[in-house]
Scaffold this active site. Structure first.
Site, PDB file in Angstrom:
ATOM      1  N   THR A 292      43.597  64.479  48.194  1.00 12.17           N
ATOM      2  CA  THR A 292      42.403  64.333  47.354  1.00 12.17           C
ATOM      3  C   THR A 292      42.601  63.164  46.399  1.00 12.17           C
ATOM      4  O   THR A 292      43.715  62.665  46.251  1.00 12.17           O
ATOM      5  CB  THR A 292      42.195  65.587  46.489  1.00 12.17           C
ATOM      6  OG1 THR A 292      43.217  65.624  45.483  1.00 12.17           O
ATOM      7  CG2 THR A 292      42.219  66.846  47.324  1.00 12.17           C
ATOM      8  N   ASP A 293      41.521  62.778  45.735  1.00 13.50           N
ATOM      9  CA  ASP A 293      41.725  61.865  44.623  1.00 13.50           C
ATOM     10  C   ASP A 293      42.128  62.716  43.414  1.00 13.50           C
ATOM     11  O   ASP A 293      42.153  63.951  43.472  1.00 13.50           O
ATOM     12  CB  ASP A 293      40.462  61.019  44.382  1.00 13.50           C
ATOM     13  CG  ASP A 293      40.789  59.719  43.670  1.00 13.50           C
ATOM     14  OD1 ASP A 293      40.021  58.765  43.802  1.00 13.50           O
ATOM     15  OD2 ASP A 293      41.836  59.676  42.983  1.00 13.50           O
ATOM     16  N   TYR A 294      42.387  62.044  42.340  1.00 15.30           N
ATOM     17  CA  TYR A 294      43.004  62.625  41.148  1.00 15.30           C
ATOM     18  C   TYR A 294      42.187  63.795  40.575  1.00 15.30           C
ATOM     19  O   TYR A 294      41.107  63.572  40.051  1.00 15.30           O
ATOM     20  CB  TYR A 294      43.091  61.513  40.106  1.00 15.30           C
ATOM     21  CG  TYR A 294      44.130  61.656  39.032  1.00 15.30           C
ATOM     22  CD1 TYR A 294      43.994  62.578  38.016  1.00 15.30           C
ATOM     23  CD2 TYR A 294      45.261  60.828  39.025  1.00 15.30           C
ATOM     24  CE1 TYR A 294      44.944  62.675  37.018  1.00 15.30           C
ATOM     25  CE2 TYR A 294      46.220  60.919  38.022  1.00 15.30           C
ATOM     26  CZ  TYR A 294      46.039  61.847  37.018  1.00 15.30           C
ATOM     27  OH  TYR A 294      46.988  61.939  36.029  1.00 15.30           O
ATOM     28  N   THR A 295      42.670  65.000  40.733  1.00  9.48           N
ATOM     29  CA  THR A 295      42.022  66.248  40.272  1.00  9.48           C
ATOM     30  C   THR A 295      40.612  66.426  40.849  1.00  9.48           C
ATOM     31  O   THR A 295      39.770  67.114  40.260  1.00  9.48           O
ATOM     32  CB  THR A 295      41.924  66.313  38.719  1.00  9.48           C
ATOM     33  OG1 THR A 295      41.055  65.263  38.254  1.00  9.48           O
ATOM     34  CG2 THR A 295      43.294  66.200  38.078  1.00  9.48           C
TER      35      THR A 295
END
Ligand code: GLC
Length: 753
Positions: A292-295
């Site tokens: 995923t991207d950040y969070t």
């Protein structure tokens, strides 16, 4: 030691010893794909549920911050076997220290992979990707990615979160700087070149690193150019414009994908099974892993598509996400979701298998410390050969937008006034997402470039990029009056593009335009050099300056490269890969738009009832594919091998190109084709081929492009990827703003129903 643990450690020892044994005999060969699968089977069979979940967890060190949440407890998670990968940890010593914890302090000792944003260089920084793309030089872009990988791998890294391959048509969006621009065809070629550069031919190679196709998908279409904003588009546009570069990266065996922050048509990309399963796995047969991207899992709650973090984790995992970047959702909730039957253990096993496979392919089970070698660091980082490639890449990325009266190239005999907030800059010059690039002295400023080549100049900064009050231009005006030519180096700060850096106006920031106006009054000719991460509104500058060189953020060797171009040691050949609008009101504006039912630019068009603005011309300030040279290139009429094409043949298009000017130089020869009519409206033109050539002055070459039916396919309104019979127009030129000069008929037998 408990009996079960003893057995598992024994199994692992057997599992690993075979590879260690091979390694000791120095006749080590990486395990075959089938051997890797067998090893993964063995490992999965002894992994506990916690250990499996641990492999799906990625955390940042606290060395760098690239998102809103940091968690200093990541080392504790590591010791507990709750992490499978770490990012933002660099250097052989630091990565070796962390790897030692994973390998020697956890039960199974499964090695970590270390990731980092190596976007346009690691320590030697190349032009920002938008700049490199302007070189249209695929071999060069592969080379710079290869160097970036080598420097990153020398400092313990296994994985880069690049290439960013989001097609972008909105200059307000700061991340347009990170990609290849507005065109799908060119962006797809560049995606392949950069993946090849990062990954090489063999992931087991010491200096190959995993690449990551991001941000999947359609992040560049954020509403109003505002970062992270909603994306809503037809599936036809998604397939025609935004997905092909990701398919190209996959065809180049890209190892990983990263999900985008945005929602797509109401479903966040991070929980979008249409993207992650239907297309990526079922249609494209991707066998790497998806991070995923950040969070971005956590953010599904904000999106309003998940009720709780636990629910978000279930959606993400069941949609096809394999690894959670920084969110801690898989770490904290996956076990319960599995115990509650919301996530099947088989789905978790799939994710762990895809992650372990790449760790095996990198050779980390054979030698977890192979990338952490301090001696090799010293030999490789900032090698002079790398700096030379950076200088070449910077030269080739620059686009000559204007050269009134051939004011350029400059002559050594001329006295130059070097003015502007970026003329002596060593900080912004390496742009955004500059990894471990130095901002305090390694990069070469334009002033240093002038000094290194003993140019005859005076310098005055005159203002900052932004100032809180009117700066004093006295000194700048004084040296401008005394000079033969003024060189002004201006633009944006490195923080005005990249992530979370959208702008609602595209003007030069601060008092920079006022400075140009004051220098203009001295009547000394002005050469404007720009550092910027997006198309700017240059309506004023295009009149006020005699010459304009778009230098983007040119990187570590930028100052040398600017000097080389300004003095003609290199004849600029860059071509825009994004349209420069006349103002922000024209956005989105791109070359391959649709014709509409009331086009303005046709013979006999009504002067009022046509698709237009009443305050600005429809045309851009500078079009896609545009860039001048110090020489002139003359194009012949493209000749066709046939005026008709059937489903099983092709047409060759031959065009002579002559260097009819006074300098040797390079030219990007471009082929554009238009499908006159079809069952779904088609763009007014599309780039279908390009070739970068070198011509000595006076030299002529014949350039050939071959077009097949496959090149003419498109998604119809049933989303079938088809050919349709019909007439096609074409031209071959040095930019996208030209008239069609030939045509052919495609005799596809099926009727157009
Ligand atoms: C950032 C960016 C992404 C980057 C990641 C890790 O938020 O969106 O491109 O790779 O986080 O730093």
């Amino acid at each position: 030691m408990k009996k079960a643990t003893y057995i598992s450690v024994l199994v692992l020892a057997i599992l690993l010893s075979s590879s260690f044994e091979k390694h000791r005999n120095t006749s080590y060969y990486p395990p075959s794909d089938s051997e890797i699968e067998t090893k993964i089977d063995s490992l999965l069979s002894i992994m506990t549920l916690d250990e499996k979940i641990g492999q799906t967890v990625l955390y940042s060190s606290i060395e760098d911050q690239t998102g809103p949440i940091m968690d200093p407890n990541y080392v504790n998670y590591l010791k507990n076997g709750e992490i499978g990968a770490i990012f933002n940890a660099t250097g052989s010593a630091f990565t070796r220290e962390l790897q030692k914890v994973a390998v020697e302090e956890t039960r199974l000792g499964i090695p970590l992979i270390f990731g980092y944003d190596v976007i346009h260089g690691y320590k030697t920084i190349f032009p920002i990707p938008m700049g490199e793309a302007s070189s249209w030089d695929l071999e060069l872009m592969e080379k710079t990615a290869q160097i970036a990988a080598k420097e990153a791998a020398a400092e313990g890294l296994h994985w880069t979160f690049a290439p960013m391959i989001d097609v972008a048509r909105d200059a307000r969006w700061g991340r347009i700087a990170e990609g290849a621009g507005e065109d799908t065809f060119l962006g797809s070629k560049i995606a392949r070149a950069r993946v090849k550069g990062f990954q090489g031919d063999d992931l087991n190679d010491r200096y190959s690193i995993l690449a990551c196709a991001k941000h999947y998908a359609a992040y560049g279409a954020a509403q109003a150019g505002r970062d992270y904003h909603t994306v809503d588009m037809s599936l036809n546009t998604l397939r025609e414009t935004y997905l092909p570069p990701f398919k190209a990266a996959l065809d180049q065996d890209v190892a990983t994908f990263m999900t985008a922050f945005n929602e797509l048509n109401g479903v966040p990309a991070t929980g979008n099974s249409f993207l992650l399963k239907d297309i990526l796995r079922d249609e494209w047969n991707f066998d790497g892993f998806v991070v995923t991207d950040y969070t971005s899992i956590n953010e599904m709650v904000h999106h309003g598509s998940a009720e709780t973090l636990e629910h978000a984790g279930e959606i993400a995992m069941n949609s096809g996400v394999d690894m959670d970047m920084q969110g801690g959702v898989f770490k904290d909730y996956m076990k319960k979701s599995i115990e509650d039957g919301k996530i099947k253990i088989s789905r978790l096993d799939e994710a762990v298998r895809d992650i372990l496979r790449l760790k095996f392919k990198l050779g980390l089970f054979e030698d977890p410390y192979k990338y952490s070698n301090e001696q090799q660091e010293k030999e490789i980082i900032l090698h002079e050969d790398h700096l030379e490639v950076a200088r070449d890449a910077a030269r080739k990325s620059m686009v000559l937008l204007k050269n009134e009266g051939d004011i350029l190239p400059l002559k050594n005999s001329q006295k130059i006034a070097l003015i502007g907030p970026l003329a002596d800059d060593q900080f912004h010059i390496i742009g955004n997402w500059a990894a471990k690039g130095d901002r305090d002295g390694i990069a070469v400023s334009v002033k240093e470039g002038f000094e290194a080549q003993n140019k005859n100049f005076a310098f005055a900064k005159a203002c900052n990029i932004e100032d809180s009050e009117q700066p004093d231009f006295t000194e700048a005006i004084k040296i401008a009056k005394a000079a033969d030519v003024v060189v002004m180096v201006m633009g944006e700060s490195e923080r005005m593009s990249g992530e979370a850096a959208s702008r609602t106006n595209l003007l030069l920031p601060g008092y920079q335009q006022q400075l140009i106006a004051e220098i203009k009054k001295t009547e000394t000719p002005i050469v404007l050099v720009l550092y910027n991460g997006r198309p700017l509104n240059l309506s004023y500058e295009s009149e006020a300056a005699d010459a304009i060189v778009e230098a983007w953020f040119p990187g570590t060797s930028g100052g040398h490269a600017v000097t080389d171009v300004l003095y003609g040691d290199y004849n600029p050949a860059g071509k825009l890969t994004v349209t420069f609008p006349r103002n922000v009101g024209q956005i989105p504006i791109y070359y391959n738009m649709k014709n509409t039912g009331r086009p303005q630019d046709i013979p006999g068009a009504h002067e009022r009832y046509v698709s237009k603005y009443i305050d600005v011309d429809n045309s851009p300030m500078y079009p896609f594919g545009y860039g001048l040279s110090y020489t002139k290139f003359t194009y012949g009429r493209p000749e066709l091998s046939s005026k008709t094409m059937t489903v099983d043949d092709s047409i060759t298009i031959s065009t002579t190109v002559t260097n009819s000017g006074d300098y040797d130089g390079e030219e990007v020869v471009q082929l554009y084709i238009k499908d006159r009519f079809a069952s779904i409206t088609r763009p007014v033109k599309e780039l279908k081929g390009f070739e970068k050539i070198f011509l000595k002055k006076g030299e002529t070459k014949t350039i050939e492009f071959t077009i097949t039916p496959e090149d003419l396919k498109f998604h119809n309104n049933k989303l079938e990827f088809v050919n349709e019979a019909g007439d096609y127009d074409l031209f071959v030129a040095g930019d996208s703003d030209n008239e069609f000069t030939n045509s052919f008929n495609f005799e596809f037998k099926k009727s157009k129903t």
